[in-house]
Design a protein around this motif. Structure first.
Motif, PDB file in Angstrom:
ATOM      1  N   HIS A  91       0.878  -1.349  -0.055  1.00  0.00           N
ATOM      2  CA  HIS A  91      -0.072  -0.109  -0.099  1.00  0.00           C
ATOM      3  C   HIS A  91       0.984   1.098   0.167  1.00  0.00           C
ATOM      4  O   HIS A  91       2.249   1.038   0.334  1.00  0.00           O
ATOM      5  N   GLU A  95      -2.627   6.201   0.657  1.00  0.00           N
ATOM      6  CA  GLU A  95      -3.842   5.348   0.551  1.00  0.00           C
ATOM      7  C   GLU A  95      -4.244   4.788   1.770  1.00  0.00           C
ATOM      8  O   GLU A  95      -5.473   4.848   2.221  1.00  0.00           O
ATOM      9  N   ILE A  96      -3.460   4.483   2.746  1.00  0.00           N
ATOM     10  CA  ILE A  96      -3.777   3.918   4.124  1.00  0.00           C
ATOM     11  C   ILE A  96      -4.051   4.893   5.303  1.00  0.00           C
ATOM     12  O   ILE A  96      -4.816   4.534   6.329  1.00  0.00           O
TER      13      ILE A  96
END
Length: 227
Positions: A91, A95-96
Motif C-alpha cells: 500500500h 492510501e492507508i
C-alpha cells in the motif's frame, strides 16, 4: 482520554513531561513541529494542515498524542485504526492514511497504524519519540488491537543507493552494521520488520521506499510469524 505524567532526566537536570491527547489549541505548535522535523527535501505538501489536524482530534482522538516538556509541546504522534492483512501488505502512505486526513478510520479494525511521529530537534536528547511510541503501545493494548504498524522512512538510504538495494540496506541496518535515523530508532522501540514497500511515499532520501514495521500486542494470541 490519555494522560501520562513523568519526569525526564538529562545532565543532572529533571524535566516535567506529559503525554496527552492533543486538541485544537495545540495546532500551531504541531505545525511548527512538522516544519522543524521534516525540512526539505521532504515534500512540504505532506506537512500537517489544520483540516487534517481537526480530523485527527474528531475522528480518532485516542490516536492523537503530543508530549509536553516543561509546558512546551515538543513532539507528537498520530494514528488511525485500519483493517490490515499481513499477506497483502502493499500500500502507499496516502492510501492507508487518506493522505493524512484519516477519513478512512475504521473503529472496528484490527491494527493501529502510525500516520506520523515527530520530535523537535532541540528535544531529541530526551528520548521523547520512544516515550510517544510506548504510549501508542498502551493504546493498542487498551483497545485490544492486534498490532501497531507503520511504514518507516529510511532516510539514510540515499547515501547507499548506488551500491545497495533497499532490501540489502535494511538487512544491514537490522543486523546493526549500519544505522538509519528512522529504522534504527524503530528497532530500539521494539518494532520488527514486516515488509518492504516500494513507492510507499514521495521521499527522495528513502528512494520512495517504506519499511513496514510492527509491534504486536503481547496479550493477543498470535499463531503465525510473518516474514
Amino acid at each position: 482520554m490519555y494522560r501520562k505524567e513523568f519526569y525526564l532526566y538529562h545532565e543532572g537536570r529533571s524535566h516535567n513531561a506529559v503525554i496527552r491527547n492533543y486538541n485544537e489549541k495545540d495546532f500551531d505548535a504541531l505545525i511548527t513541529i512538522q516544519r522543524e522535523c521534516f525540512p526539505p527535501p521532504f515534500p512540504p505538501d505532506l506537512l500537517w494542515n489544520e483540516v487534517q489536524l481537526t480530523n485527527h482530534v474528531t475522528l480518532f482522538s485516542e490516536g492523537a498524542l503530543c508530549v509536553e516538556v516543561d509546558g512546551v509541546v515538543a513532539g507528537s504522534m498520530t494514528g488511525l485504526i485500519v483493517t490490515f492483512d499481513p499477506n497483502h501488505a502493499d500500500h502507499t502512505w496516502e492510501e492507508i492514511t487518506d493522505s493524512g486526513y484519516i477519513r478512512n478510520h475504521e473503529p472496528d479494525g484490527n491494527t493501529l497504524y502510525v500516520v506520523d511521529i515527530g520530535v523537535r530537534p532541540a528535544y531529541r536528547h530526551l528520548k521523547l519519540g520512544a516515550a510517544l511510541m510506548q504510549s501508542m503501545y498502551d493504546c493498542v493494548v487498551h483497545l485490544n488491537l492486534d498490532r501497531l504498524l507503520g511504514g518507516g522512512r529510511m532516510p539514510g538510504y540515499h547515501r547507499y543507493m548506488d551500491s545497495l538495494s533497499p532490501e540489502q540496506y535494511i538487512e544491514r541496518v537490522v543486523a546493526g552494521e549500519m544505522k538509519d535515523p528512522v529504522i534504527s530508532f524503530l528497532l530500539k522501540c521494539g518494532r520488527t520488520p514486516l515488509a518492504l514497500v516500494k513507492n510507499y511515499l514521495d521521499d527522495e532520501e528513502s528512494g520512495d521506499n517504506g519499511m513496514l514495521m510492527e509491534w504486536r500486542n503481547p496479550f493477543k494470541n498470535h499463531q503465525t510469524i510473518w516474514g
